[in-house]
Design a protein around this motif. Structure first.
Motif, PDB file in Angstrom:
ATOM      1  N   ARG A  39     -41.144 -37.291 -34.329  1.00 33.00           N
ATOM      2  CA  ARG A  39     -41.334 -36.756 -35.677  1.00 33.00           C
ATOM      3  C   ARG A  39     -41.270 -35.232 -35.594  1.00 33.00           C
ATOM      4  O   ARG A  39     -42.303 -34.549 -35.622  1.00 33.00           O
ATOM      5  CB  ARG A  39     -42.662 -37.202 -36.269  1.00 33.00           C
ATOM      6  CG  ARG A  39     -42.799 -38.709 -36.301  1.00 33.00           C
ATOM      7  CD  ARG A  39     -43.467 -39.187 -37.532  1.00 33.00           C
ATOM      8  NE  ARG A  39     -43.542 -40.646 -37.530  1.00 33.00           N
ATOM      9  CZ  ARG A  39     -44.182 -41.364 -38.427  1.00 33.00           C
ATOM     10  NH1 ARG A  39     -44.810 -40.767 -39.409  1.00 33.00           N
ATOM     11  NH2 ARG A  39     -44.182 -42.686 -38.361  1.00 33.00           N
ATOM     12  N   PRO A  40     -40.063 -34.683 -35.473  1.00 24.26           N
ATOM     13  CA  PRO A  40     -39.937 -33.231 -35.357  1.00 24.26           C
ATOM     14  C   PRO A  40     -40.409 -32.530 -36.627  1.00 24.26           C
ATOM     15  O   PRO A  40     -40.396 -33.101 -37.716  1.00 24.26           O
ATOM     16  CB  PRO A  40     -38.432 -33.029 -35.122  1.00 24.26           C
ATOM     17  CG  PRO A  40     -37.787 -34.251 -35.704  1.00 24.26           C
ATOM     18  CD  PRO A  40     -38.749 -35.370 -35.477  1.00 24.26           C
ATOM     19  N   ASP A  95     -39.635 -29.116 -38.797  1.00 23.92           N
ATOM     20  CA  ASP A  95     -38.673 -28.024 -38.987  1.00 23.92           C
ATOM     21  C   ASP A  95     -37.628 -27.998 -37.877  1.00 23.92           C
ATOM     22  O   ASP A  95     -37.224 -26.928 -37.396  1.00 23.92           O
ATOM     23  CB  ASP A  95     -39.390 -26.668 -39.058  1.00 23.92           C
ATOM     24  CG  ASP A  95     -40.329 -26.571 -40.249  1.00 23.92           C
ATOM     25  OD1 ASP A  95     -40.031 -27.197 -41.283  1.00 23.92           O
ATOM     26  OD2 ASP A  95     -41.360 -25.874 -40.148  1.00 23.92           O
ATOM     27  N   GLY A  96     -37.212 -29.192 -37.450  1.00 18.41           N
ATOM     28  CA  GLY A  96     -36.177 -29.288 -36.424  1.00 18.41           C
ATOM     29  C   GLY A  96     -36.670 -29.097 -35.006  1.00 18.41           C
ATOM     30  O   GLY A  96     -35.873 -29.155 -34.068  1.00 18.41           O
ATOM     31  N   THR A  97     -37.974 -28.897 -34.837  1.00 21.55           N
ATOM     32  CA  THR A  97     -38.547 -28.678 -33.502  1.00 21.55           C
ATOM     33  C   THR A  97     -39.102 -29.987 -32.962  1.00 21.55           C
ATOM     34  O   THR A  97     -39.894 -30.659 -33.637  1.00 21.55           O
ATOM     35  CB  THR A  97     -39.661 -27.620 -33.558  1.00 21.55           C
ATOM     36  OG1 THR A  97     -39.116 -26.393 -34.056  1.00 21.55           O
ATOM     37  CG2 THR A  97     -40.255 -27.390 -32.177  1.00 21.55           C
ATOM     38  N   ARG A  98     -38.722 -30.331 -31.735  1.00 22.99           N
ATOM     39  CA  ARG A  98     -39.215 -31.553 -31.113  1.00 22.99           C
ATOM     40  C   ARG A  98     -40.630 -31.354 -30.593  1.00 22.99           C
ATOM     41  O   ARG A  98     -41.007 -30.273 -30.153  1.00 22.99           O
ATOM     42  CB  ARG A  98     -38.292 -31.965 -29.956  1.00 22.99           C
ATOM     43  CG  ARG A  98     -38.587 -33.344 -29.377  1.00 22.99           C
ATOM     44  CD  ARG A  98     -37.603 -33.689 -28.277  1.00 22.99           C
ATOM     45  NE  ARG A  98     -37.770 -32.837 -27.110  1.00 22.99           N
ATOM     46  CZ  ARG A  98     -38.669 -33.047 -26.166  1.00 22.99           C
ATOM     47  NH1 ARG A  98     -39.504 -34.077 -26.247  1.00 22.99           N
ATOM     48  NH2 ARG A  98     -38.754 -32.228 -25.130  1.00 22.99           N
TER      49      ARG A  98
END
Length: 256
Positions: free
Chosen positions: A92-93, A95-98
């Motif tokens: 569940r990233p 803002d596009g962050t893993r």
């Protein structure tokens, strides 16, 4: 004039054209349905997300599912964090962050637990199981959270220490206390922990592209019908011209 439409070639063309138009109409209706679902979701969010906090037991009693119109409401629970049964919520990233979310039971004074997403921890190049979750506050805390519906999925095995879906019933199975029938996204806690996690923002209420997509699919259907009619008329004209040429008698040559 249009007898050629009964030929095998044109029957195949007609069938293909009808199927294509029907597909465009079906996709347009599907997008309208998606748009209606989005509008309904937005209405629930706008009605609940900024509401006053209520006791969790008042909104979602233990063992009962959260009502459809109550999602994103704010509840309040006072209790203690059960870190021993904490899970990593993965894939569940933000803002596009893993990264992973800290999914921790908060056991209330009455012994009922609310499963709370305490926040997000970026991976920073680490594997999910290598990400350390900062500890919550010791002792009793008062928490407000946005409640969410319990989820279902095939990847819910709490014994691994991480889950992909927040299936409250599956996660609660085997734990020594009952759970509320929903889970929550942390908004505030008092007292604050020594290390705070990245909190999850409330959902946006964007209208989305579904309505414009629906209009596009309906336009494709109209263009398809219009183009097919023009194709038929062009074929008919061509056949008429060929037939007219064949009916014109050939010029005779004079014998000198």
């Amino acid at each position: 004039m249009y007898r050629f439409l009964a030929s095998r070639r044109w029957l195949v063309r007609t069938l293909a054209g009808v199927l294509l138009v029907l597909l465009c109409v079906r996709l347009g209706l599907w997008q309208l349905d998606r748009n209606e679902q989005r509008q309904d979701r937005n209405a629930v969010i706008e009605a609940n997300v900024d509401g006053d906090a209520v006791p969790a037991a008042e909104l979602v009693p233990p063992g009962q599912a959260l009502a459809a119109g109550d999602e994103w409401s704010t509840v309040q629970v006072t209790g203690r964090w059960d870190v021993d049964n904490e899970l990593r919520l993965r894939l569940r990233p933000v803002d596009g962050t893993r990264g992973v979310h800290a999914l921790t039971p908060l056991v209330g004074d009455d012994g009922t637990a609310l499963l709370v997403d305490r926040g997000f921890v970026p991976a920073d190049g680490r594997d999910d199981d290598e990400i350390e979750l900062p500890a919550p506050s010791d002792g009793e805390v008062t928490v407000t959270a946005r409640v969410r519906h319990s989820e279902t999925g095939h990847d819910v095995d709490p014994s691994t220490g991480s889950v992909r879906f927040v299936d409250v019933e599956a996660i609660a199975d085997g734990l020594p206390y009952p759970f509320y029938g929903a889970w929550g996204e942390l908004i505030t806690q008092d007292p604050e922990p020594a290390t705070s996690l990245q909190l999850i923002d409330p959902p946006a209420t964007e209208s989305g592209p579904h309505l414009s997509y629906a209009i596009q699919w309906f336009l494709f259907a109209v263009v398809g019908v219009g183009g097919f009619v023009l194709l038929i008329r062009a074929e008919a004209r061509g056949r008429d011209e060929t037939s007219g040429d064949s009916d014109t008698p050939a010029p005779t040559q004079s014998v000198g």
